[in-house]
Write a protein that holds these residues in place. Structure first.
Motif, PDB file in Angstrom:
ATOM      1  N   THR A 149      87.785 -65.636  65.804  1.00  0.00           N
ATOM      2  CA  THR A 149      88.219 -66.504  64.916  1.00  0.00           C
ATOM      3  C   THR A 149      87.979 -66.522  63.511  1.00  0.00           C
ATOM      4  N   LEU A 150      88.637 -66.084  62.645  1.00  0.00           N
ATOM      5  CA  LEU A 150      88.578 -66.091  61.265  1.00  0.00           C
ATOM      6  C   LEU A 150      88.763 -67.257  60.491  1.00  0.00           C
ATOM      7  N   GLY A 151      87.696 -67.831  59.956  1.00  0.00           N
ATOM      8  CA  GLY A 151      87.949 -69.168  59.380  1.00  0.00           C
ATOM      9  C   GLY A 151      87.843 -68.993  57.617  1.00  0.00           C
ATOM     10  N   ILE A 152      88.895 -69.443  57.036  1.00  0.00           N
ATOM     11  CA  ILE A 152      89.223 -69.203  55.483  1.00  0.00           C
ATOM     12  C   ILE A 152      89.025 -70.401  54.925  1.00  0.00           C
ATOM     13  N   LEU A 153      88.121 -70.682  53.973  1.00  0.00           N
ATOM     14  CA  LEU A 153      88.047 -71.794  53.185  1.00  0.00           C
ATOM     15  C   LEU A 153      88.677 -71.546  51.894  1.00  0.00           C
ATOM     16  N   GLY A 154      89.740 -71.961  51.452  1.00  0.00           N
ATOM     17  CA  GLY A 154      90.751 -71.737  50.204  1.00  0.00           C
ATOM     18  C   GLY A 154      91.572 -70.725  50.617  1.00  0.00           C
TER      19      GLY A 154
END
Ligand code: DGY
Length: 329
Positions: A149-154
């Motif tokens: 799972t890749l989490g991207i903030l922004g």
């Protein structure tokens, strides 16, 4: 009619200088050293435009030195070093260089994440130190990327480019947190799902921070957020120093609260928090995410396009405060 005078505050390629000299009388700092505030102030007098980078702090005090300034063109997408509100109040246009660096920056962010997860620089240090004596089952075991799972903030342009790499290239599940969810035509092909910030912290196997800096996001990732992350997770910051609390991150890495991290940007850079230098499970690079020859040339040319258009009656392609242009009509 006298030609406008501009200051090029940092080294630029000679071809770019020639281009600018076709339009302007150019005062160029080709020494590639940062001008101090006193020098900047002195050299800004009488200038109609200035070409800067993310290193020069352009605040209200500096604006006070500018008698004739009409445009500040930064060769960067980020402009948190510029007091845009003060510029707008003084009728000074600010321009930046979005888009041209998106893919190179996304490549680099993804590469940093992989280096942290697979312990690439840590392994190299180990090998160079002569510590490699034999193959072992668990030697430098890291974390997988594919299928995680890749989490991207922004989730702006660079966040979306990273999501494309993860979803389409590595079969990753993409979750993200942004002020607003993306339109379905952008999110759906990537299977990207908006989540709240704490869900992002809890569910991401690999978290990449790409949110533009503002006071509102200062230390948006601190000890409390790091405590929510999986112990196997990695964190990569290619946004700006100050978005992540570097001291809290160093402590989380030391305690193995998270598996690894990668940073290209730092609070107070070029200084780096000494605690970060002391932990092995981190990849550290000197703010080079957009640094390829092609991309830097494209950024410099876009910054020049903005200056030339703004000072010769054209339409600058990438204004930050277009309301200044509207007011001038
Ligand atoms: C940018 O363009 O904002 C990069 O971080 C370089 O400063």
């Amino acid at each position: 009619m006298p030609r406008p005078e501009i200051l090029v505050a940092r080294y630029v390629l000679p071809e770019l200088l020639t281009r600018l000299q076709e339009h302007f009388d150019v005062d160029a700092n080709q020494e590639d050293r940062l001008l101090d505030r006193r020098e900047l102030c002195a050299r800004l007098k009488g200038k109609a435009g200035v070409f800067i980078t993310s290193n020069e702090r352009f605040d209200a005090e500096l604006i006070g030195c500018c008698t004739d300034l009409a445009v500040v063109s930064t060769m960067a997408v980020g402009y948190n070093n510029i007091d845009v509100m003060a510029c707008t109040e003084h009728g000074i246009l600010v321009t930046n260089t979005p888009d041209v660096l998106t893919e190179s920056t996304a490549d680099f962010g993804f590469g940093l994440m992989m280096a942290a997860a697979r312990r690439i620089t840590e392994s190299e240090r180990f090998l160079r130190a002569g510590e490699w004596t034999h193959w072992t089952y668990s030697l430098m075991n890291g974390q997988d990327i594919h299928g995680k799972t890749l989490g991207i903030l922004g989730m702006g342009r660079i966040g979306q480019a990273i999501a494309r790499r993860g979803a389409l290239g590595f079969g990753m599940k993409v979750i993200y947190h942004n002020r607003n969810p993306l339109p379905a035509d952008i999110a759906d092909p990537l299977g990207a799902r908006w989540v709240d910030k704490s869900t992002l912290m809890k569910q991401a196997d690999h978290l990449i921070v790409v949110v533009p800096y503002s006071a509102a996001v200062h230390h948006i990732i601190g000890a409390d957020e790091l405590a929510l992350m999986k112990p196997t997770a990695t964190l990569t910051n290619i946004a700006r120093g100050g978005v992540v609390d570097d001291a809290a991150l160093a402590e989380a890495l030391k305690q193995r609260r998270i598996a690894a991290a990668a940073l290209d940007v730092y609070e107070g850079e070029p200084k780096v928090n000494a605690a970060l230098l002391d932990v092995p499970n981190i990849v550290l690079t000197p703010h080079i995410a957009s640094a390829t020859g092609d991309t830097r040339r494209a950024m410099a040319n876009l910054a020049a396009d903005n200056l030339i258009a703004a000072l010769t009656g054209g339409t600058p392609p990438t204004p930050v405060n277009p309301e200044v242009l509207a007011a001038a009509v």
